[in-house]
Scaffold this motif. Structure first.
Motif, short mmCIF file in Angstrom:
data_model
loop_
_atom_site.label_atom_id
_atom_site.label_comp_id
_atom_site.label_asym_id
_atom_site.label_seq_id
_atom_site.Cartn_x
_atom_site.Cartn_y
_atom_site.Cartn_z
N GLY A 30 36.71 16.59 17.12
CA GLY A 30 36.61 18.02 17.30
C GLY A 30 37.98 18.68 17.21
O GLY A 30 38.99 18.02 16.91
N CYS A 31 38.03 19.97 17.49
CA CYS A 31 39.26 20.72 17.24
C CYS A 31 40.13 20.97 18.46
O CYS A 31 41.26 21.45 18.34
CB CYS A 31 38.92 22.06 16.59
N LEU A 32 39.64 20.67 19.67
CA LEU A 32 40.37 21.07 20.87
C LEU A 32 41.18 19.98 21.54
O LEU A 32 42.16 20.28 22.22
CB LEU A 32 39.38 21.65 21.91
N VAL A 33 40.81 18.73 21.37
CA VAL A 33 41.48 17.67 22.13
C VAL A 33 42.81 17.26 21.49
O VAL A 33 43.72 16.80 22.19
CB VAL A 33 40.55 16.45 22.30
N VAL A 34 42.95 17.42 20.19
CA VAL A 34 44.18 16.97 19.52
C VAL A 34 45.12 18.12 19.15
O VAL A 34 46.23 17.89 18.70
CB VAL A 34 43.86 16.15 18.26
N ARG A 35 44.67 19.34 19.32
CA ARG A 35 45.53 20.48 19.06
C ARG A 35 45.03 21.69 19.85
O ARG A 35 43.86 21.74 20.20
CB ARG A 35 45.59 20.80 17.55
N PRO A 36 45.92 22.61 20.22
CA PRO A 36 47.32 22.73 19.77
C PRO A 36 48.32 21.90 20.55
O PRO A 36 49.52 21.98 20.30
CB PRO A 36 47.60 24.22 19.95
N GLY A 37 47.89 21.11 21.52
CA GLY A 37 48.81 20.22 22.21
C GLY A 37 49.62 20.87 23.31
O GLY A 37 50.80 20.56 23.49
N TYR A 38 49.01 21.77 24.08
CA TYR A 38 49.72 22.42 25.18
C TYR A 38 50.22 21.41 26.21
O TYR A 38 51.27 21.59 26.81
CB TYR A 38 48.81 23.44 25.87
#
Length: 320
Positions: free
Chosen positions: A155-163
């Motif tokens: 998915g798109c949330l766990v690996v970015r944006p990396g806060y």
């Protein structure tokens, strides 16, 4: 290894199987997840578009609770949306003294205060692959997933944006792929592994949402995946619960079960599928699991799509 644990709302309801399997796997790996007391919803993804200060304060309250309860200076969030909101709030409060002051003024009404940076938020996948490690995971495998073709969907949330720090490549993550190989599965190529599932787009534009889901299902089907494994409740919900809608809309016939990565880990560790919450998904996982000799008891039959009388109505934009 002891960590604070923030399950989030989804893991108490539609993603209960994620919580169930996560706790089962964590126990076998020596991970002590201590749920923080009196936590609240992270606001999901929409609230930040409505009113920023209450949104940040809502999330920061959980960070303050984790800080004050002192279970650990690390907080585990299995839900990717929760993980994003918690790490984003911590980062933005650290970067903006004004935001931190405003949020803490709001928290003070409840007798709380949060010092940015005092709690490190991490995803469960990060904990398993980096703190526990692949070797320890491999030593726990008693029933390898040999013959099961898995598409690892990040998915798109766990690996970015990396806060909260990057633990995998944001465009081509591989940690879960390596994990499934350790479990004995055959990991298929899945180019769309880090693409968005659409989130709550199903409540805004079904045509757009179904197309986003269709692309993911097609990609997994093109590489002949038996199952899609995910780390996110929203991704699991969209690909599983709306798969029949996508088939009807596009006249396709996808029947790819969507499971949590912890459920597949549990199977490889010899845990009963019932104890992992398997059988509660919409798309029947039994045909895929039959390939590796896993039988789901009859009391674990897949649920039927429908609206619960207890469910809250989801917001929809009015037609123009």
């Amino acid at each position: 290894m002891k960590y604070g644990y923030y399950p989030g709302c989804s893991l108490e309801r539609n993603a209960a199987a994620y919580h169930q399997s996560a706790m089962a796997v964590a126990g076998l790996l020596g991970i002590d997840l201590v749920e923080i007391d009196d936590w609240n919803c992270c606001g999901a993804t929409e609230y930040f578009s409505i009113n920023l200060l209450p949104a940040y304060a809502l999330v920061a309250r959980n960070l303050a609770l984790a800080q004050d309860q002192g279970v650990s200076d690390q907080l585990v969030a299995p839900c990717s949306a929760c993980f994003l909101n918690l790490t984003k709030t911590d980062r933005y409060m650290a970067e903006s003294p004004k935001l931190a002051a405003d949020v803490n003024e709001a928290l003070a009404a409840g007798g709380l205060h949060y010092t940015p940076g005092s709690v490190r938020v991490r995803h469960l996948l990060d904990i398993i692959v980096n703190d526990v490690g692949y070797e320890v995971v491999a030593a726990r495998v008693s029933k390898p997933l040999t013959g099961l073709r898995v598409a690892a969907y990040y998915g798109c949330l766990v690996v970015r944006p990396g806060y909260g720090g990057v633990f995998d490549d944001p465009e081509h993550p591989t940690t879960m792929d390596k994990l499934f190989r350790v479990l004995g599965a055959e990991v298929v190529d899945f180019p769309m592994r880090a693409q968005c599932c659409g989130g709550h787009m199903t409540q805004i534009s079904q045509e757009v949402a179904y197309e986003m889901i269709r692309r993911l299902l097609k990609n997994a089907a093109d590489y002949e995946a038996d199952v899609i494994a995910t780390v996110c409740p929203m991704c699991q919900l969209n690909l599983d619960a709306y798969q029949a809608n996508v088939n009807q809309f596009f006249r396709t016939d996808y029947m790819i079960p969507v499971l949590y990565f912890t459920q597949l880990m549990g199977l490889a560790f010899g845990v009963s599928p019932v104890d992992l919450g398997i059988g509660k998904e919409f798309v029947d996982a039994r045909p895929a699991l039959d390939k590796i000799g896993v039988a789901v008891p009859s009391n674990g039959t897949p649920r039927k799509a429908g609206t619960s009388k207890e469910a809250l109505p989801m917001p929809r934009l009015e037609e123009e």
